[in-house]
Design a protein around this motif. Structure first.
Motif, short mmCIF file in Angstrom:
data_model
loop_
_atom_site.label_atom_id
_atom_site.label_comp_id
_atom_site.label_asym_id
_atom_site.label_seq_id
_atom_site.Cartn_x
_atom_site.Cartn_y
_atom_site.Cartn_z
N SER A 34 0.87 -1.17 0.00
CA SER A 34 0.00 0.00 0.00
C SER A 34 0.91 1.22 0.00
O SER A 34 1.99 1.20 0.55
N ARG A 35 0.49 2.26 -0.68
CA ARG A 35 1.34 3.44 -0.81
C ARG A 35 0.64 4.64 -0.19
O ARG A 35 -0.14 5.30 -0.83
N ALA A 36 0.95 4.87 1.07
CA ALA A 36 0.42 6.05 1.74
C ALA A 36 1.13 7.27 1.19
O ALA A 36 2.34 7.27 1.00
N LEU A 37 0.37 8.31 0.90
CA LEU A 37 0.94 9.53 0.34
C LEU A 37 1.13 10.58 1.42
O LEU A 37 0.41 10.61 2.40
N ARG A 38 2.13 11.43 1.18
CA ARG A 38 2.45 12.51 2.12
C ARG A 38 2.62 13.79 1.31
O ARG A 38 3.23 13.78 0.24
N GLU A 39 2.12 14.89 1.84
CA GLU A 39 2.23 16.15 1.12
C GLU A 39 3.65 16.67 1.17
O GLU A 39 4.21 16.87 2.24
N LEU A 40 4.21 16.91 -0.01
CA LEU A 40 5.56 17.45 -0.10
C LEU A 40 5.51 18.98 -0.06
O LEU A 40 6.27 19.61 0.68
N ALA A 63 5.27 11.39 -8.35
CA ALA A 63 4.61 12.51 -7.69
C ALA A 63 3.18 12.60 -8.20
O ALA A 63 2.92 12.37 -9.38
N HIS A 64 2.26 12.92 -7.31
CA HIS A 64 0.86 13.09 -7.65
C HIS A 64 0.49 14.54 -7.39
O HIS A 64 0.70 15.05 -6.30
N LEU A 65 -0.07 15.19 -8.41
CA LEU A 65 -0.50 16.57 -8.29
C LEU A 65 -1.99 16.59 -7.99
O LEU A 65 -2.80 16.21 -8.83
N LEU A 66 -2.34 17.00 -6.79
CA LEU A 66 -3.74 17.04 -6.38
C LEU A 66 -4.28 18.47 -6.49
O LEU A 66 -3.53 19.43 -6.40
N ASP A 67 -5.57 18.56 -6.67
CA ASP A 67 -6.29 19.83 -6.77
C ASP A 67 -5.96 20.59 -8.05
O ASP A 67 -6.20 21.80 -8.13
N ALA A 68 -5.44 19.91 -9.06
CA ALA A 68 -5.06 20.57 -10.31
C ALA A 68 -6.26 21.11 -11.06
O ALA A 68 -6.13 22.10 -11.79
N HIS A 69 -7.40 20.51 -10.91
CA HIS A 69 -8.58 20.93 -11.66
C HIS A 69 -9.55 21.75 -10.82
O HIS A 69 -10.67 22.02 -11.25
N MET A 70 -9.13 22.18 -9.66
CA MET A 70 -10.01 22.97 -8.81
C MET A 70 -10.23 24.38 -9.36
O MET A 70 -11.19 25.04 -9.01
N SER A 71 -9.35 24.84 -10.26
CA SER A 71 -9.51 26.18 -10.81
C SER A 71 -10.83 26.31 -11.57
O SER A 71 -11.38 27.40 -11.67
N VAL A 72 -11.32 25.21 -12.09
CA VAL A 72 -12.61 25.24 -12.78
C VAL A 72 -13.72 25.60 -11.80
O VAL A 72 -14.61 26.39 -12.11
N VAL A 86 3.80 12.64 -2.50
CA VAL A 86 4.72 11.56 -2.82
C VAL A 86 4.48 10.42 -1.83
O VAL A 86 3.90 10.64 -0.76
N ALA A 87 4.94 9.25 -2.19
CA ALA A 87 4.82 8.11 -1.28
C ALA A 87 5.61 8.41 -0.01
O ALA A 87 6.66 9.07 -0.05
N ASP A 88 5.10 7.93 1.09
CA ASP A 88 5.72 8.20 2.39
C ASP A 88 7.19 7.79 2.40
O ASP A 88 8.04 8.50 2.93
N GLU A 89 7.49 6.64 1.79
CA GLU A 89 8.89 6.15 1.79
C GLU A 89 9.79 6.99 0.89
O GLU A 89 11.01 6.93 1.03
N ASP A 90 9.24 7.78 -0.02
CA ASP A 90 10.03 8.65 -0.90
C ASP A 90 10.12 10.08 -0.39
O ASP A 90 10.81 10.91 -0.99
N TYR A 91 9.44 10.39 0.69
CA TYR A 91 9.32 11.78 1.14
C TYR A 91 10.68 12.44 1.43
O TYR A 91 10.93 13.56 0.98
#
Length: 106
Positions: A34-40, A63-72, A86-91
């Motif tokens: 499982s890949r827990a994500l952490r905000e970079l 890397a995952h870009l969240l909220d990219a489409h919120m400008s709409v 990013v994944a917790d282990e890559d943080y």
């Protein structure tokens, strides 16, 4: 293929997939695989975010870009910054790369 066994309340509805439950359980327990994500970081600077995600990709960090489409929804006023996850282990490595990239080149 979806099972159409349904339920008394919703006849004809797709039956739940037990594999989905196992995946959610593994993620909530933090099991391997499982890949827990952490905000970079978060920013409204689209150029910098593009550079950062490219830098991380070159280092093999997904890397995952969240909220990219919120400008709409917000009317394109940049009120909601985009988050880089990013994944917790890559943080730690991702944070090091991001910090090194902010330093001026001698």
């Amino acid at each position: 293929m979806l099972a159409t066994q349904g339920s008394p309340r919703f006849p004809g509805a797709a039956a739940p997939n037990p594999a989905d439950d196992r995946h959610d359980d593994a993620r909530s327990r933090g099991e391997k695989g499982s890949r827990a994500l952490r905000e970079l970081t978060r920013s409204n600077d689209l150029v910098w975010l593009s550079w950062l995600t490219s830098l991380l990709a070159d280092a093999g960090i997904e890397a995952h870009l969240l909220d990219a489409h919120m400008s709409v929804l917000e009317g394109s006023i940049a009120a909601i910054p985009r988050r880089v996850m990013v994944a917790d282990e890559d943080y730690d490595e991702a944070a090091r790369l991001m910090a090194a990239g902010k330093e001026p080149v001698p």
